[in-house]
Design an enzyme around this catalytic site. Structure first.
Site: not given
Ligand SMILES: O=c1ccn([C@H]2C[C@H](O)[C@@H](COP(=O)(O)O)O2)c(=O)[nH]1
Length: 510
Positions: A420, A422, A446, A449
């Protein structure tokens, strides 16, 4: 940005410990140039060149400067890894401050992006002393103070580099050249995550005594500089929805022909902007810059407008809710309404916030997940100390990874492969004590993170949106809210939209 290399202290029980991977950690900020993937798969992603990102960061930092002429600087180490970015401090040029902050060892063989030329002769001396390999001048202001020029090859009027200085450099692109083209001939970016010593292998040997500075420019003039901010345009393949390739949210066409026409439209509108409107904007900018010595605010405003009206910044997603707010005068300490905030929850942002969000947006363009581009920026004491975007983990490339989101087929989803944004921002930070740091993200972090941010004691979290992640069940969402609450969330956050506010649990009152 380089991940801190694993310290190789020999310990007695080392055999029992998990062995480090044989290859260095994957650095999502670099990309392999050695074996280009097949053209078909390459069109899955459109990513601006790192030089564009770093040049723009320098410009963004210049916005934060105080004084008659804005100045911003971005420092990369010899492996091309981001070290830090900062604005001019009241008594110190941005470039000099970076050199003093990080020391000459960090700078040797590195690259410095300068938005505007340092104004003091002392800083120029320091630039030579630093043994930098490359200095990229981003000519946001067209004037180079005569004082500062002393000791450097004379520049002819009109801002072009002398032929001598240009020798060996690729011809500069003119007008509307796309970034892909413009990048041709630039020094190849190092492949993922190499340590500085390793990365040095194969680089031309430094002449004895060092000081081999290659002066290069992102472009000769602002229009080209701005056009390099536009992500590469690849005609979408069957697999690529338009939204992925041209970054137009909500415009996902089903059929190939629709995609094709949508792309064509976008390109022509971009051309229109580049040739006509951009010229006008630059002319305005230059006019206003003449006034800059009288009014620094005018310079800031003009610069911001110039950035603002590039196709990306004026896309639906980033459109300022009300441009008149932007047109009002503002300075470092004044407030203005956030362009990204929804109409009903207009938030006040200061200049650092604007730059923070600008950075998250810019670096998110480098994301390797074309489904969702997430960017994060770490700021400490008004210095950008790290950034990250969601990228595939070591030994995995975005060309051969699954992209599906279906939870029923966990092993075929992309999630186990993505680090991710972060996490990457924290992992690649050269500053390890992040207690005073602030993080900007373009999506709400999320839960996992959040845990990392909590662990690193980063409690100032500024985000552009509500949580977009699909938490299947109430518990997860609830846990997320609790974690957010317990952290003492200090960041600004948009109000949840009507669609989501009903389903999200209420925050606990402590
Ligand atoms: O806090 C976060 C949450 C998610 N991500 C990234 C991980 C994935 O590459 C995308 C999410 O993909 P979706 O197709 O929308 O499920 O975002 C993040 O970097 N940081």
């Amino acid at each position: 940005m380089e991940g801190s290399p694993a310290t190789k202290k020999s310990k007695p029980d080392q055999k029992k410990l998990p062995q480090p991977p044989s290859t260095p950690p994957h650095d999502p900020t670099t990309e392999s140039t050695s074996s280009p993937p097949p053209t078909e798969t390459k069109s899955l992603l459109s990513r601006p060149h790192k030089d564009s990102i770093h040049g723009t960061l320098a410009v963004a930092m210049a916005l934060l400067s105080e004084g008659p002429q804005g100045e911003g600087a971005v420092l990369l180490d010899q492996a091309g890894q981001f070290i830090a970015a900062r604005a001019r401090a009241p008594l110190m040029d941005a470039a000099a401050a970076l050199l003093y902050d990080h020391g000459l060892h960090a700078c040797a063989g590195g690259t410095l992006f300068l938005a505007n030329f340092p104004q003091t002769e002392d800083t120029i001396k320091l630039l030579f002393q630093a043994n930098l390999k490359r200095i990229v001048l981003v000519p946001v202001a067209m004037t180079v103070p005569q004082e500062a020029n002393k000791g450097l090859p004379a520049e002819p009027t009109g801002g072009t580099l002398p032929q001598e200085a240009n020798k060996g450099l690729p011809a500069e692109p003119t007008g509307e050249t796309l970034p892909q083209e413009a990048n041709k001939g630039l020094p190849a970016e190092p492949t993922g995550g190499t340590l500085p010593q390793e990365a040095n292998k194969g680089l031309p040997a430094e002449p004895a005594g060092g000081n081999q500075i290659i002066w290069s420019r992102l472009s000769r003039s602002s229009p080209t500089m701005v056009s390099t901010l536009i992500p590469e345009i690849n005609f979408p393949s069957e697999k690529t929805p338009v939204a992925d390739s041209i970054g137009t949210p909500g415009k996902v066409a089903e059929k190939r022909s629709d995609r094709w026409y949508a792309t064509q439209d976008w390109i022509s509108s971009m051309k229109l902007l580049t040739e006509d409107k951009m010229k006008q904007l630059v002319a305005d900018y230059e006019d206003m810059h003449q006034e800059a010595s009288k009014s620094f605010k005018a310079f800031q405003k003009a610069l911001l407008n110039l950035l603002w009206f590039t196709p990306d910044f004026s896309s639906e997603k980033l459109r300022p809710t009300d441009l008149k707010h932007l047109k009002s005068s503002f300075g470092r300490d004044s407030r203005l309404y956030g362009p990204w905030a929804a109409q009903e929850s207009c938030q006040e942002l200061d200049m650092m916030d604007i730059v923070g969000y600008l950075v998250t947006y810019l670096v998110s363009l480098r994301s390797e997940d074309s489904d969702r581009r997430v960017g994060a920026a770490l700021v400490q004491d008004d210095v950008l100390i790290s950034y990250g975007y969601n990228a595939f983990r070591s030994q995995a490339t975005h060309f051969d990874l699954p992209r599906t989101k279906k939870q029923s087929q966990q092993h075929t989803t992309k999630y186990p492969y993505v680090i991710h944004a972060e996490c990457n921002a924290v992992l690649f930070s050269k500053v390890t004590n992040l207690g005073e740091a602030r993080i900007y993200t373009n999506y709400f972090p999320c839960l996992s993170c959040f845990r990392i941010l909590e662990y690193k004691k980063i409690r100032d979290i500024r985000t552009q949106g509500i949580s977009k992640w699909n938490y299947d069940d109430y518990e997860k969402d609830f846990a997320h809210s609790q974690a957010e609450f317990q952290l003492g969330f200090t960041g600004r956050k948009e109000q949840p939209s009507r669609a989501t506010s009903d389903t999200r649990p209420k925050k606990l009152e402590l």
